[in-house]
Design a protein around this motif. Structure first.
Motif, PDB file in Angstrom:
ATOM      1  N   HIS A  12       0.535   8.475  -0.141  1.00 41.89           N
ATOM      2  CA  HIS A  12       1.107   7.385  -0.928  1.00 41.89           C
ATOM      3  C   HIS A  12       1.721   7.918  -2.223  1.00 41.89           C
ATOM      4  O   HIS A  12       2.834   7.546  -2.588  1.00 41.89           O
ATOM      5  N   TRP A  35      10.759  -3.330  -1.079  1.00 41.49           N
ATOM      6  CA  TRP A  35       9.575  -4.009  -0.548  1.00 41.49           C
ATOM      7  C   TRP A  35       9.909  -5.430  -0.121  1.00 41.49           C
ATOM      8  O   TRP A  35       9.432  -5.908   0.894  1.00 41.49           O
ATOM      9  N   ALA A  49       6.901   3.937   5.773  1.00 41.09           N
ATOM     10  CA  ALA A  49       5.567   3.503   6.216  1.00 41.09           C
ATOM     11  C   ALA A  49       4.557   3.598   5.081  1.00 41.09           C
ATOM     12  O   ALA A  49       3.787   2.658   4.847  1.00 41.09           O
ATOM     13  N   GLU A  50       4.561   4.706   4.359  1.00 45.89           N
ATOM     14  CA  GLU A  50       3.616   4.870   3.259  1.00 45.89           C
ATOM     15  C   GLU A  50       3.895   3.885   2.125  1.00 45.89           C
ATOM     16  O   GLU A  50       2.975   3.314   1.539  1.00 45.89           O
ATOM     17  N   GLN A  52       5.370   0.958   2.366  1.00 40.85           N
ATOM     18  CA  GLN A  52       4.981  -0.385   2.810  1.00 40.85           C
ATOM     19  C   GLN A  52       3.458  -0.542   2.812  1.00 40.85           C
ATOM     20  O   GLN A  52       2.949  -1.615   2.503  1.00 40.85           O
ATOM     21  N   GLN A  53       2.730   0.530   3.125  1.00 48.96           N
ATOM     22  CA  GLN A  53       1.268   0.473   3.065  1.00 48.96           C
ATOM     23  C   GLN A  53       0.803   0.181   1.646  1.00 48.96           C
ATOM     24  O   GLN A  53      -0.113  -0.618   1.440  1.00 48.96           O
ATOM     25  N   ARG A  55       2.453  -1.430  -0.653  1.00 46.68           N
ATOM     26  CA  ARG A  55       2.747  -2.845  -0.921  1.00 46.68           C
ATOM     27  C   ARG A  55       1.751  -3.758  -0.230  1.00 46.68           C
ATOM     28  O   ARG A  55       1.223  -4.690  -0.823  1.00 46.68           O
ATOM     29  N   ASN A  56       1.488  -3.488   1.051  1.00 43.19           N
ATOM     30  CA  ASN A  56       0.616  -4.374   1.821  1.00 43.19           C
ATOM     31  C   ASN A  56      -0.835  -4.307   1.382  1.00 43.19           C
ATOM     32  O   ASN A  56      -1.536  -5.317   1.413  1.00 43.19           O
ATOM     33  N   GLN A  57      -1.284  -3.140   0.971  1.00 43.80           N
ATOM     34  CA  GLN A  57      -2.688  -2.981   0.603  1.00 43.80           C
ATOM     35  C   GLN A  57      -2.957  -3.241  -0.871  1.00 43.80           C
ATOM     36  O   GLN A  57      -4.024  -3.719  -1.233  1.00 43.80           O
TER      37      GLN A  57
END
Length: 70
Positions: A12, A35, A49-50, A52-53, A55-57
């Protein structure tokens, strides 16, 4: 977003650093646009992918408080 504290891992941090280097001074606002839209410049597509992770987490507000150490 869950209520636990988000801790970014090395992948990240690396992806965030790539975004900072790519976007420059206003990197946080430009990353937030990515995002929101899910669209990334081709130079950052391998880190999508990282990013977005994060943002999502962590949630979008996490980025406003985030600082690189050093």
């Amino acid at each position: 977003m869950n209520n636990q504290t988000f801790e970014a891992n090395d992948h990240h941090y690396f992806a965030l650093k790539q975004a900072k280097d790519f976007f420059g001074q206003r990197w946080k606002s430009k990353l937030q646009t990515c995002w929101e839209t899910g669209r990334y410049p081709s130079s950052l597509s391998q880190y999508k992918a990282e990013l977005q992770q994060v943002r999502n987490q962590a949630g979008a507000n996490w980025l406003t408080r985030f600082r690189f150490e050093g």
